[in-house]
Structures are given as structure tokens and as C-alpha cells.
Design a protein around this motif. Structure first.
Motif, PDB file in Angstrom:
ATOM      1  N   THR A 132      -1.393  -5.338  14.909  1.00 41.43           N
ATOM      2  CA  THR A 132      -0.092  -5.575  14.264  1.00 41.43           C
ATOM      3  C   THR A 132       0.000  -4.859  12.920  1.00 41.43           C
ATOM      4  OG1 THR A 132      -0.904  -7.668  13.331  1.00 41.43           O
ATOM      5  CG2 THR A 132       0.293  -7.788  15.412  1.00 41.43           C
ATOM      6  N   VAL A 133      -1.092  -4.863  12.143  1.00 36.54           N
ATOM      7  CA  VAL A 133      -1.073  -4.149  10.864  1.00 36.54           C
ATOM      8  C   VAL A 133      -0.896  -2.657  11.101  1.00 36.54           C
ATOM      9  CG1 VAL A 133      -2.420  -3.562   8.807  1.00 36.54           C
ATOM     10  CG2 VAL A 133      -2.475  -5.896   9.701  1.00 36.54           C
ATOM     11  N   SER A 134      -1.628  -2.121  12.079  1.00 35.41           N
ATOM     12  CA  SER A 134      -1.535  -0.690  12.382  1.00 35.41           C
ATOM     13  C   SER A 134      -0.128  -0.300  12.818  1.00 35.41           C
ATOM     14  CB  SER A 134      -2.540  -0.323  13.475  1.00 35.41           C
ATOM     15  OG  SER A 134      -3.865  -0.632  13.078  1.00 35.41           O
ATOM     16  N   LEU A 135       0.452  -1.082  13.729  1.00 28.90           N
ATOM     17  CA  LEU A 135       1.792  -0.756  14.215  1.00 28.90           C
ATOM     18  C   LEU A 135       2.840  -0.895  13.112  1.00 28.90           C
ATOM     19  CD1 LEU A 135       1.794  -2.336  17.800  1.00 28.90           C
ATOM     20  CD2 LEU A 135       1.708   0.084  17.168  1.00 28.90           C
ATOM     21  N   ALA A 136       2.689  -1.906  12.264  1.00 30.77           N
ATOM     22  CA  ALA A 136       3.648  -2.067  11.174  1.00 30.77           C
ATOM     23  C   ALA A 136       3.583  -0.886  10.212  1.00 30.77           C
ATOM     24  CB  ALA A 136       3.376  -3.369  10.425  1.00 30.77           C
ATOM     25  N   ALA A 137       2.358  -0.455   9.873  1.00 25.90           N
ATOM     26  CA  ALA A 137       2.207   0.690   8.964  1.00 25.90           C
ATOM     27  C   ALA A 137       2.730   1.970   9.605  1.00 25.90           C
ATOM     28  CB  ALA A 137       0.743   0.847   8.571  1.00 25.90           C
TER      29      ALA A 137
ATOM     30  N   THR B  82       4.975   2.214  11.918  1.00 23.86           N
ATOM     31  CA  THR B  82       6.433   2.124  11.990  1.00 23.86           C
ATOM     32  C   THR B  82       7.066   2.488  10.655  1.00 23.86           C
ATOM     33  OG1 THR B  82       6.320   0.397  13.692  1.00 23.86           O
ATOM     34  CG2 THR B  82       8.370   0.577  12.440  1.00 23.86           C
ATOM     35  N   SER B  83       6.499   1.978   9.564  1.00 23.57           N
ATOM     36  CA  SER B  83       7.026   2.310   8.234  1.00 23.57           C
ATOM     37  C   SER B  83       6.959   3.805   7.977  1.00 23.57           C
ATOM     38  CB  SER B  83       6.225   1.565   7.155  1.00 23.57           C
ATOM     39  OG  SER B  83       6.525   0.196   7.141  1.00 23.57           O
ATOM     40  N   VAL B  84       5.827   4.406   8.315  1.00 20.12           N
ATOM     41  CA  VAL B  84       5.660   5.836   8.084  1.00 20.12           C
ATOM     42  C   VAL B  84       6.605   6.644   8.982  1.00 20.12           C
ATOM     43  CG1 VAL B  84       4.064   7.782   8.291  1.00 20.12           C
ATOM     44  CG2 VAL B  84       3.283   5.621   7.287  1.00 20.12           C
ATOM     45  N   GLY B  85       6.652   6.296  10.275  1.00 22.40           N
ATOM     46  CA  GLY B  85       7.481   7.042  11.205  1.00 22.40           C
ATOM     47  C   GLY B  85       8.957   6.976  10.871  1.00 22.40           C
ATOM     48  N   VAL B  86       9.442   5.783  10.586  1.00 21.37           N
ATOM     49  CA  VAL B  86      10.858   5.636  10.245  1.00 21.37           C
ATOM     50  C   VAL B  86      11.165   6.317   8.912  1.00 21.37           C
ATOM     51  CG1 VAL B  86      12.686   3.966   9.715  1.00 21.37           C
ATOM     52  CG2 VAL B  86      11.092   3.521  11.595  1.00 21.37           C
ATOM     53  N   SER B  87      10.238   6.243   7.972  1.00 25.05           N
ATOM     54  CA  SER B  87      10.457   6.909   6.678  1.00 25.05           C
ATOM     55  C   SER B  87      10.569   8.414   6.841  1.00 25.05           C
ATOM     56  CB  SER B  87       9.313   6.562   5.714  1.00 25.05           C
ATOM     57  OG  SER B  87       9.336   5.203   5.358  1.00 25.05           O
ATOM     58  N   LEU B  88       9.691   8.978   7.671  1.00 28.55           N
ATOM     59  CA  LEU B  88       9.768  10.422   7.893  1.00 28.55           C
ATOM     60  C   LEU B  88      11.066  10.817   8.586  1.00 28.55           C
ATOM     61  CD1 LEU B  88       6.090  11.150   9.018  1.00 28.55           C
ATOM     62  CD2 LEU B  88       7.135  11.633   6.790  1.00 28.55           C
ATOM     63  N   ALA B  89      11.605   9.923   9.403  1.00 27.37           N
ATOM     64  CA  ALA B  89      12.852  10.210  10.122  1.00 27.37           C
ATOM     65  C   ALA B  89      14.091   9.964   9.275  1.00 27.37           C
ATOM     66  CB  ALA B  89      12.916   9.370  11.394  1.00 27.37           C
ATOM     67  N   THR B  90      13.940   9.295   8.141  1.00 29.38           N
ATOM     68  CA  THR B  90      15.097   8.968   7.287  1.00 29.38           C
ATOM     69  C   THR B  90      14.839   9.397   5.847  1.00 29.38           C
ATOM     70  OG1 THR B  90      14.204   6.733   6.932  1.00 29.38           O
ATOM     71  CG2 THR B  90      15.783   7.016   8.731  1.00 29.38           C
ATOM     72  N   PRO B  91      14.634  10.671   5.600  1.00 25.16           N
ATOM     73  CA  PRO B  91      14.329  11.113   4.225  1.00 25.16           C
ATOM     74  C   PRO B  91      15.450  10.823   3.237  1.00 25.16           C
ATOM     75  CG  PRO B  91      14.827  12.999   5.641  1.00 25.16           C
ATOM     76  CD  PRO B  91      14.703  11.813   6.548  1.00 25.16           C
ATOM     77  N   HIS B  92      16.672  10.663   3.752  1.00 24.42           N
ATOM     78  CA  HIS B  92      17.787  10.343   2.855  1.00 24.42           C
ATOM     79  C   HIS B  92      17.655   8.945   2.261  1.00 24.42           C
ATOM     80  CE1 HIS B  92      18.824   8.775   6.840  1.00 24.42           C
ATOM     81  NE2 HIS B  92      19.518   7.842   6.206  1.00 24.42           N
TER      82      HIS B  92
ATOM     83  N   ALA C 233       0.823  -1.209   0.000  1.00 16.37           N
ATOM     84  CA  ALA C 233       0.000   0.000   0.000  1.00 16.37           C
ATOM     85  C   ALA C 233       0.858   1.261   0.000  1.00 16.37           C
ATOM     86  CB  ALA C 233      -0.937  -0.012   1.206  1.00 16.37           C
ATOM     87  N   LEU C 234       1.856   1.300   0.872  1.00 12.99           N
ATOM     88  CA  LEU C 234       2.734   2.469   0.924  1.00 12.99           C
ATOM     89  C   LEU C 234       3.652   2.531  -0.292  1.00 12.99           C
ATOM     90  CD1 LEU C 234       3.699   2.387   4.720  1.00 12.99           C
ATOM     91  CD2 LEU C 234       2.102   3.955   3.593  1.00 12.99           C
ATOM     92  N   GLY C 235       4.128   1.376  -0.728  1.00 15.12           N
ATOM     93  CA  GLY C 235       5.033   1.361  -1.870  1.00 15.12           C
ATOM     94  C   GLY C 235       4.373   1.822  -3.151  1.00 15.12           C
ATOM     95  N   VAL C 236       3.092   1.561  -3.294  1.00 22.23           N
ATOM     96  CA  VAL C 236       2.380   1.958  -4.509  1.00 22.23           C
ATOM     97  C   VAL C 236       1.903   3.403  -4.441  1.00 22.23           C
ATOM     98  CG1 VAL C 236       0.254   1.549  -5.836  1.00 22.23           C
ATOM     99  CG2 VAL C 236       1.683  -0.384  -5.150  1.00 22.23           C
ATOM    100  N   TRP C 237       1.536   3.878  -3.241  1.00 21.01           N
ATOM    101  CA  TRP C 237       0.838   5.160  -3.157  1.00 21.01           C
ATOM    102  C   TRP C 237       1.592   6.259  -2.413  1.00 21.01           C
ATOM    103  CZ3 TRP C 237      -3.115   5.811  -6.239  1.00 21.01           C
ATOM    104  CH2 TRP C 237      -3.817   4.684  -6.687  1.00 21.01           C
TER     105      TRP C 237
ATOM    106  N   VAL D 190      13.843   3.110   2.307  1.00 18.15           N
ATOM    107  CA  VAL D 190      14.335   1.742   2.501  1.00 18.15           C
ATOM    108  C   VAL D 190      14.264   1.373   3.983  1.00 18.15           C
ATOM    109  CG1 VAL D 190      16.362   0.254   2.345  1.00 18.15           C
ATOM    110  CG2 VAL D 190      15.830   1.848   0.481  1.00 18.15           C
ATOM    111  N   GLN D 191      14.695   2.288   4.830  1.00 21.20           N
ATOM    112  CA  GLN D 191      14.686   2.019   6.268  1.00 21.20           C
ATOM    113  C   GLN D 191      13.255   1.839   6.786  1.00 21.20           C
ATOM    114  OE1 GLN D 191      16.221   4.441   4.693  1.00 21.20           O
ATOM    115  NE2 GLN D 191      18.411   4.443   5.241  1.00 21.20           N
ATOM    116  N   GLY D 192      12.341   2.670   6.301  1.00 21.85           N
ATOM    117  CA  GLY D 192      10.953   2.564   6.735  1.00 21.85           C
ATOM    118  C   GLY D 192      10.317   1.261   6.311  1.00 21.85           C
ATOM    119  N   ALA D 193      10.564   0.850   5.070  1.00 17.01           N
ATOM    120  CA  ALA D 193      10.006  -0.410   4.588  1.00 17.01           C
ATOM    121  C   ALA D 193      10.557  -1.591   5.379  1.00 17.01           C
ATOM    122  CB  ALA D 193      10.315  -0.580   3.107  1.00 17.01           C
ATOM    123  N   ALA D 194      11.860  -1.593   5.610  1.00 22.63           N
ATOM    124  CA  ALA D 194      12.475  -2.693   6.360  1.00 22.63           C
ATOM    125  C   ALA D 194      11.948  -2.740   7.789  1.00 22.63           C
ATOM    126  CB  ALA D 194      13.990  -2.540   6.357  1.00 22.63           C
TER     127      ALA D 194
END
Length: 507
Positions: free
Chosen positions: A467-472, A474-484, A415-419, A425-429
Motif C-alpha cells: 500500500t505504501v509503494s502504490l500510494a507513492a 500513484t503520487s509520482v505518476g499523477v504528478s508527472l501527468a499533471t505538471p500544471h 517524503a515527497l512534499g519535503v524532497w 496538488v493532483q498527485g498528492a491528493a
């Protein structure tokens, strides 16, 4: 006579699978034939093939058993299974096809330009695929034992041999034809006996279902679900089934076989119709099972209701014929689902394990097809071995475990990868690891320790909602923290995913 007829029906389904597999061997020549059937599958055939592989042992036997055991609350299972394709249709069907990938790890690497994320996805594909394959083998052994008296291992061995041969013969191109045919075999095998049984019940004014008030009361938390927090349990179940469908590797890989994104959407609409037709008949078995089999004797599992019902309604040869039809349909479910899972796992094992190993040993000179066939054997033999030692549990409940893990890992990624262009990379992992650890941990605790009471029990037994909510998150939070960590080619990749083929072809 019953044993002979049932054995013959199973043998016919296995022989039909092998014949179609050999026919597919004549058509499979290129790598894309083995992985994605040359990307030439029509929407009608692909929809039937998806129905063939998606309607597994959990659907053919398990849903009716759950309805028999839990009543109207179990109707959320077919609703959740079917709703997953609405999510696929809206969110990812066409973009997945336009990605040009062969497997989920291919998509992850193309979108995020990361080998590490690819390897994480590969591990999860194999884990989910094997977790889904175990109940197929157990269900095959259970079914053959019930209708013929054969030892439990024999049914599992039959499925093992047929699946390995058909997958190794022609890969996805063979399996597409097999699964498309087997959907109609399964539907006929389930619908005809259901129609006969319903007709006899109606004509003879048969007994009414022997049920309690909780069996007919929505959100009553009947059966093995316990009474506490049934609303949360139901919501979390729907989340797991609807979002988990989007992340099932053997479902996602089907969208890579369409000709284009528009065909992927057309396929999904047809799938919704095919699933709706099929699940109507499972309700008949669950409800009439309560009428003719109010009590299951001798510790018999609720999964047995479908196979037992004909002999309770009819006698002699008519009953034997109906049981044989159901046995053949059940084996079509085991084989078609196992084949789809085997292809999905095989593709990942070949690309990430077998092919690099063969390339290292042979200096890079190896056959893609040979590696695919070697991987096919491993993909099926390992879960077969696990199924021989793993304790038997209700089929639909076991399959739900795979849905929970898929929903908690691959749904946020897709969902995040498409939209979302800011996914890093860090957020997805981080999202993949968080979802996998939380979902697997909750399920392991429930299985090993047992379900505690109150909210802890509800949250651990049905973890998808959190678990789905926390995983999503986490992906968003880490992505925002690692824009590089945003891949350089993100804009180009997203443009490809969302640009209709009619526009790109016109250029």
C-alpha cells in the motif's frame, strides 16, 4: 491490600496529571501555546514528552504480550517503533519544524497551496487519531478491572475525564509537561519491577522459559501470524511501524514545538535513546512470563502477562507493591498517549470544523481558546464511545492498524512534499486517497471476513509493503501527468524547509 495499593497508584497518576495540567494553564495564554507550546520546548524535555506519548498501551503491555506469545519474531515490534525515528531524523524532522505549521493539514496546505488536500489530511488525522485512541480506552478498562476488579467502563471513564481536563486546560503546553514527567513515571514503573523479578529469578535459580523451537526461531511465523510467508509479513510489519511513525499526527505535531530545525534533530536523537532503554524491559516480562506463566488460564490475554508476573514470582505485600507500580505506569501510558492524540485531533477539529462553525454563528467574533476546548471534548468523547462497542483485540495489534494507515497516506506526502519539487496538488491528493482506500480496505476485509490462506492472507493482513509503494507511485505518476498542478510557490517553500535557521537569522 492489592486492590487498595493499585487503586492508589492509579489515583496518584491521575492527580499528578491534573496538577501538571493546571500548572500549564497558568502558562498558556496565546494560540501557539495551545497548539505548539509556544515553540519553546527544549530538546531534552521534548524528547521525554515524545517518549511519554509514543510509549502507549501497546508498548507498556502489548509488546511484552507479543513477545510472550510469538517469541523472537515479536522483537520486530520495538525495532520498528524505534526505527521510525531514524526515518524522521533523516527525512523530515528539521524541515517540518521550519515549515512553521501547527498541524499536518497546515503543512499540507502551505506546501501545496490547496484547501482540498488540507481537508483530506484533516479527515485522515482524525481517523488515525481516533483509531489510536480506541485501544487506549480499552487498555485502561482492562487494566483497572484486572488489578482492582472494577467494571471495564470505569478505567476508560477515568482516562476520558483526565485527558479532557488536562488538554482543555492548557493544550500543548500543559501536555508537554505532563508527558515529559510521565515518561519517567512509566520507565520507573516498568524497570523497577522488572529488576526485582529478574533478581529473584536469578537468585533462586527460577524455572527456564517453557517455549517451543518456533518461539526461539526467527521468521518462524509463530502465534497469530500464521506460518505462511513469514519473511514478507515481517518486512511489511517493519515498513508499517517505521514509516507509519513518520505519519502519526501526534508524533509529527511534536516537531512543531521545537525552537528550530537543529533542535528537532537533537530531539530525535534523544528519543532514540529513551525508546531503546524502555523496550529492554519489555523483553524481560515476555521471556520470564514464559518461565512463570507457561500457560494463560481462563482465556486470559497475553497483554496481562506484565500485570500477572509479580504475583507469580513473589507473594504478599512485595507482589502487591509491584503490581500497583505497574498499574500506575500503565495508566500513565494510557493518559500520556491519549493526551498527545487528543491535542493532535483537537487542533485539526478546531481549525477545520469548530472555528469555522463558531465564526459563522457568531459573525466571526469568537474565542480561539473556547473553540479549542470544545474541540478537545469531541476529540476524546467520540473514540471513547466507539471503544465501548468495538470488540477487544490485542493492544499492539490494534495500534498497528493506525501505523499502516499513517504509513500509506502521510509518509508519501511528507517524503515527497519535503524532497520532491515536482509534486502536484493532483498527485498528492491521488496518493492520499489511494493509500487510505487500499490500507483501510485490506484491514477491513481481514477483520470482517477473516484472514484467507496463502499469499492473499499475508497481503491483506500485512498490507503496508504494497500500500505504501502504490500510494507513492500513484503520487509520482499523477504528478508527472499533471505538471500544471505544481504550486507556484514551490521553490520558495522548499527553500524555507531546507535552509538552516543560522543562515536565515544572519540575513
Amino acid at each position: 491490600m492489592s486492590t487498595v495499593l493499585s487503586g492508589s497508584a492509579v489515583a496518584f497518576v491521575c492527580l499528578l496529571t491534573l496538577v501538571l495540567g493546571v500548572f500549564g494553564l497558568r502558562l498558556s495564554r496565546r494560540t501557539s501555546d495551545f497548539y505548539v507550546a509556544g515553540r519553546t520546548v527544549s530538546p531534552a524535555r521534548n524528547a521525554a514528552a515524545i517518549g511519554g506519548e509514543y510509549l502507549s498501551a501497546a508498548s507498556f503491555l502489548g509488546v511484552a504480550g507479543l513477545i510472550y506469545d510469538q517469541g523472537v519474531d515479536a522483537l520486530w515490534y520495538p525495532v520498528g517503533y524505534t526505527a521510525g525515528y531514524v526515518v524522521l531524523l533523516v527525512l523530515v524532522a528539521a524541515p517540518l519544524r521550519r515549515s512553521g505549521a501547527y498541524t499536518l493539514p497546515d503543512f499540507a496546505e502551505a506546501r501545496l497551496e490547496s484547501r482540498f488536500v488540507r481537508h483530506l489530511c484533516s479527515v485522515l488525522v482524525v481517523l488515525i487519531g481516533w483509531l489510536y485512541l480506541v485501544p487506549q480506552f480499552q487498555g485502561a478498562g482492562f487494566t483497572l478491572r484486572m488489578v482492582t476488579g472494577a467494571p471495564p467502563w470505569l478505567g476508560a471513564v477515568v482516562v476520558l475525564v483526565v485527558v479532557v481536563l488536562s488538554v482543555a486546560a492548557g493544550g500543548m503546553r500543559s501536555i508537554t509537561l505532563v508527558q515529559a514527567v510521565q515518561y519517567w513515571v512509566k520507565l520507573t514503573a516498568l524497570a523497577v519491577p522488572a529488576g526485582v523479578i529478574l533478581g529473584v529469578w536469578w537468585a533462586t535459580s527460577g524455572p527456564m522459559p517453557a517455549v517451543t523451537d518456533s518461539w526461539t526461531t526467527p521468521l518462524a511465523g509463530t502465534g497469530g501470524e500464521g506460518q505462511a510467508h513469514s519473511l514478507y509479513r515481517t518486512f511489511s510489519l517493519i515498513v508499517a511501524l517505521a514509516l507509519g511513525t513518520t505519519g502519526l499526527p501526534h508524533v509529527v505535531v511534536r516537531y512543531y514545538t521545537n525552537r528550530d530545525g537543529a533542535s528537532a534533530r537533537q530531539t530525535t536523537v534523544r528519543v532514540l535513546a529513551l525508546l531503546a532503554i524502555f523496550y529492554v524491559f519489555t523483553v524481560v516480562y515476555g521471556v520470564l512470563g514464559r518461565a512463570y506463566l507457561p500457560v494463560l488460564e481462563g482465556g486470559m490475554r497475553a497483554d496481562a502477562v506484565v500485570l500477572r508476573l509479580p504475583t507469580e514470582v513473589l507473594a504478599g505485600l512485595p507482589a502487591d507493591v509491584l503490581v500497583a507500580a505497574l498499574a500506575g505506569g500503565a495508566f500513565a501510558a494510557f493518559i500520556s498517549t491519549s493526551s498527545g492524540l487528543a491535542v493532535a485531533v483537537t487542533g485539526v477539529l478546531n481549525q477545520d470544523v469548530v472555528r469555522p462553525l463558531l465564526g459563522h454563528l457568531s459573525g466571526g467574533d469568537h474565542s480561539e481558546v473556547t473553540g479549542f476546548r470544545m474541540a478537545a471534548v469531541v476529540a476524546v468523547v467520540v473514540p471513547f464511545g466507539v471503544s465501548r462497542f468495538f470488540p477487544e483485540v490485542p493492544l499492539a495489534a490494534f495500534v498497528t492498524l493506525a501505523f499502516v494507515i499513517a504509513a500509506s497516506t502521510f509518509f508519501p506526502l511528507l517524503a515527497l512534499g519535503v524532497w520532491w519539487p515536482r509534486l502536484t496538488v493532483q498527485g498528492a491528493a491521488a496518493g492520499l486517497v489511494t493509500g487510505a482506500v487500499l490500507a483501510t480496505g485490506a484491514l477491513v476485509v481481514t477483520v470482517m471476513v477473516g484472514e484467507p490462506g496463502g499469499w492473499p492472507g499475508a497481503l491483506l493482513a500485512h498490507p503496508a509493503a504494497w500500500t505504501v509503494s502504490l500510494a507513492a507511485l500513484t503520487s509520482v505518476g499523477v504528478s508527472l501527468a499533471t505538471p500544471h498542478g505544481i504550486p507556484r510557490g514551490t521553490a520558495r517553500t522548499l527553500a524555507r524547509l531546507h535552509t538552516p535557521e543560522a543562515i536565515t537569522d544572519a540575513r
